[in-house]
Design an enzyme around this catalytic site. Structure first.
Site, PDB file in Angstrom:
ATOM      1  N   HIS A 156       0.799  -1.228   0.000  1.00 44.39           N
ATOM      2  CA  HIS A 156       0.000   0.000   0.000  1.00 44.39           C
ATOM      3  C   HIS A 156       0.830   1.276   0.000  1.00 44.39           C
ATOM      4  O   HIS A 156       0.278   2.369  -0.115  1.00 44.39           O
ATOM      5  CB  HIS A 156      -0.968   0.031   1.190  1.00 44.39           C
ATOM      6  CG  HIS A 156      -0.288   0.310   2.498  1.00 44.39           C
ATOM      7  ND1 HIS A 156       0.367  -0.660   3.203  1.00 44.39           N
ATOM      8  CD2 HIS A 156      -0.152   1.451   3.213  1.00 44.39           C
ATOM      9  CE1 HIS A 156       0.885  -0.133   4.307  1.00 44.39           C
ATOM     10  NE2 HIS A 156       0.580   1.157   4.333  1.00 44.39           N
TER      11      HIS A 156
HETATM   12  C1  UD1 Z   1      -2.365   5.205   5.895  1.00 44.66           C
HETATM   13  C2  UD1 Z   1      -1.091   5.656   6.613  1.00 44.66           C
HETATM   14  C3  UD1 Z   1      -0.035   4.560   6.545  1.00 44.66           C
HETATM   15  C4  UD1 Z   1      -0.586   3.251   7.066  1.00 44.66           C
HETATM   16  C5  UD1 Z   1      -1.842   2.907   6.283  1.00 44.66           C
HETATM   17  C6  UD1 Z   1      -2.470   1.622   6.722  1.00 44.66           C
HETATM   18  C7  UD1 Z   1      -0.614   8.084   6.591  1.00 44.66           C
HETATM   19  C8  UD1 Z   1       0.218   9.134   6.008  1.00 44.66           C
HETATM   20  N1  UD1 Z   1      -0.534   6.874   6.007  1.00 44.66           N
HETATM   21  O1  UD1 Z   1      -2.047   5.056   4.517  1.00 44.66           O
HETATM   22  O2  UD1 Z   1       1.075   4.937   7.328  1.00 44.66           O
HETATM   23  O3  UD1 Z   1       0.378   2.244   6.909  1.00 44.66           O
HETATM   24  O4  UD1 Z   1      -2.788   3.982   6.452  1.00 44.66           O
HETATM   25  O5  UD1 Z   1      -3.562   1.316   5.926  1.00 44.66           O
HETATM   26  O6  UD1 Z   1      -1.341   8.330   7.539  1.00 44.66           O
HETATM   27  N2  UD1 Z   1      -9.399   4.479   1.471  1.00 44.66           N
HETATM   28  C9  UD1 Z   1     -10.589   3.807   1.369  1.00 44.66           C
HETATM   29  N3  UD1 Z   1     -11.184   3.396   2.537  1.00 44.66           N
HETATM   30  C10 UD1 Z   1     -10.632   3.614   3.748  1.00 44.66           C
HETATM   31  C11 UD1 Z   1      -9.424   4.300   3.828  1.00 44.66           C
HETATM   32  C12 UD1 Z   1      -8.824   4.718   2.690  1.00 44.66           C
HETATM   33  O7  UD1 Z   1     -11.119   3.586   0.297  1.00 44.66           O
HETATM   34  O8  UD1 Z   1     -11.227   3.180   4.765  1.00 44.66           O
HETATM   35  C13 UD1 Z   1      -8.757   4.926   0.240  1.00 44.66           C
HETATM   36  C14 UD1 Z   1      -9.003   6.399  -0.022  1.00 44.66           C
HETATM   37  O9  UD1 Z   1      -9.221   6.599  -1.372  1.00 44.66           O
HETATM   38  C15 UD1 Z   1      -7.716   7.070   0.363  1.00 44.66           C
HETATM   39  C16 UD1 Z   1      -6.683   5.978   0.111  1.00 44.66           C
HETATM   40  O10 UD1 Z   1      -7.362   4.731   0.365  1.00 44.66           O
HETATM   41  O11 UD1 Z   1      -7.468   8.222  -0.388  1.00 44.66           O
HETATM   42  C17 UD1 Z   1      -5.505   6.096   1.026  1.00 44.66           C
HETATM   43  O12 UD1 Z   1      -5.919   6.225   2.394  1.00 44.66           O
HETATM   44  P1  UD1 Z   1      -5.079   7.126   3.435  1.00 44.66           P
HETATM   45  O13 UD1 Z   1      -5.581   6.956   4.811  1.00 44.66           O
HETATM   46  O14 UD1 Z   1      -4.939   8.496   2.903  1.00 44.66           O
HETATM   47  O15 UD1 Z   1      -3.635   6.477   3.369  1.00 44.66           O
HETATM   48  P2  UD1 Z   1      -3.185   4.953   3.401  1.00 44.66           P
HETATM   49  O16 UD1 Z   1      -2.515   4.665   2.106  1.00 44.66           O
HETATM   50  O17 UD1 Z   1      -4.261   4.039   3.871  1.00 44.66           O
END
Ligand code: UD1
Length: 363
Positions: A205
């Site tokens: 991820h």
């Molecule tokens: C975040 C953390 C990372 C952690 C990871 C675990 C930061 C900077 N990054 O990264 O350190 O290892 O979480 O998962 O805080 N999304 C969904 N559903 C959700 C959550 C996210 O669809 O419940 C999608 C959204 O489009 C979002 C993307 O995933 O834009 C990324 O989510 P985000 O929380 O921004 O970062 P992660 O890559 O999950």
């Protein structure tokens, strides 16, 4: 004494659970759980509350996704209101996610004490958003709870006053130790008819691996080729799924068993019996080290170096030749064996509770 715990993203939930449990034994202490909503899909959030027997959040900020600035700012604005209203004595933040730095920054400005659980870790790679979050959070926290001795050393080199730093061990391992018997009971149904040590488990991820189509395509093609020899089970993170879909990469993954993200117990059960885990996660490097399962990490660096120096982890970056080489070692039984780092013993949260109790006595 009132403590607010702030969580928001998947890796926070398994860290807060043992700390809340340990603190519940202290008298005249109230605890408030704030969920920022950084992760909101049921399989990225609610399932962990259920399986970890976490109390439902007292306060949900519901911030959702966005750019880093949008997400961090939204958490800060909403969390500031909570702190002003609740007037906590201490706010505990966990790990290195945006929710952590946002909450710490709010508290620093309001003069509220902050404790950082999982302090001192450094990848020395500032292109990682998490590294920026770690540096800033540690700089403005009052209590720094480190999971490994390298954390103490990093903080010392940065000039952190030693009295702020407490080497307590790894709370992620507390949860693993606590829930392992339950996970083990889940049995073979989960292995999708694959035998013990006859499959690999994949997670990806990190933006550096999944955001660019060309990079992700190369990784997926290599994994797909490996899956011809060793079945690979791949619970796909929402970020990676989006990129695979929009980048037209799904056809390259025809041999991979793609599934939705799993709950904590299911993932632990699968890790325990995997031949190898291929990942770019932070916490999974630690869990495999504890379990003695070979871990091949698709990153050039790690903020968790004990998993390499003591544990079962090797770093291969984006070098697919190196990845194949390390996989050969696993399949031939030549992969290194590891040991468990000091204080990864299931009692880190109790040590945190002791520190907080002592700090309260001195206040
Ligand atoms: C975040 C953390 C990372 C952690 C990871 C675990 C930061 C900077 N990054 O990264 O350190 O290892 O979480 O998962 O805080 N999304 C969904 N559903 C959700 C959550 C996210 O669809 O419940 C999608 C959204 O489009 C979002 C993307 O995933 O834009 C990324 O989510 P985000 O929380 O921004 O970062 P992660 O890559 O999950």
């Amino acid at each position: 004494m009132k403590i607010i715990h702030v969580v928001g993203a998947r890796p926070n939930f398994m860290k807060v659970a043992p700390v809340m449990r340990a603190l519940a034994r202290l008298e005249t202490l109230s605890q408030v759980l704030v969920h920022t909503g950084q992760h909101y899909d049921a399989n990225m959030s609610q399932v962990f509350f259920d399986q970890l027997a976490l109390v439902e959040p007292t306060i949900a900020l519901g911030v959702g996704s966005g750019t880093h600035a949008q997400q961090t700012a939204a958490i800060m604005v909403r969390f500031e209101e909570v702190v002003v209203e609740q007037r906590p004595d201490l706010v505990l933040v966990y790990g290195d996610v945006n929710s952590t730095v946002a909450a710490a920054l709010v508290c620093a400005k309001l003069g509220i004490s902050v404790g950082h659980v999982e302090a001192g870790l450094r990848s020395f790679d500032r292109t990682m958003p998490e590294e920026v979050n770690r540096l800033l959070t540690d700089r403005i926290s009052d209590l720094l709870f480190t999971p490994s001795e390298d954390g103490n050393e990093n903080l010392r080199l940065e000039g952190t006053p030693p009295e702020k730093v407490h080497f307590v061990g790894n709370v992620m391992i507390d949860t693993l130790v606590f829930l392992r018997p339950k996970a083990s009971q889940l049995g073979s149904a989960l292995r999708h008819s694959m035998g013990l040590r006859e499959y690999g488990l994949v997670t990806l991820h990190r933006p550096s691996n999944v955001d660019e189509v060309e990079v992700l395509g190369r990784i997926i093609s290599t994994l797909n080729e490996i899956a011809g020899r060793l079945p690979l089970l791949f619970p796909v993170h929402p970020r990676a799924r989006q990129r695979m879909q929009s980048g037209g990469i799904l056809p390259l993954a025809s041999n991979l068993r793609l599934i939705d993200p799993l709950g904590y117990l299911e993932f632990l059960a699968l890790q325990e019996h995997a031949a190898v885990v291929l990942t770019d996660s932070g916490g999974i490097q630690e869990e495999t080290t504890f379990l003695g399962v070979p871990c091949i990490t698709l990153r050039a660096n790690t903020e968790r170096p004990v998993t390499v120096s003591i544990g079962t982890n090797v770093l291969v970056g984006q070098d697919m030749g190196l990845l194949r080489l390390e996989l050969e070692r696993v399949l031939d039984g030549r992969f290194k064996r590891g040991e468990i780092p000091p204080l990864w013993d299931g009692k880190a949260a109790e040590r945190i509770a002791e520190c907080i109790e002592k700090a309260r006595g001195h206040a």
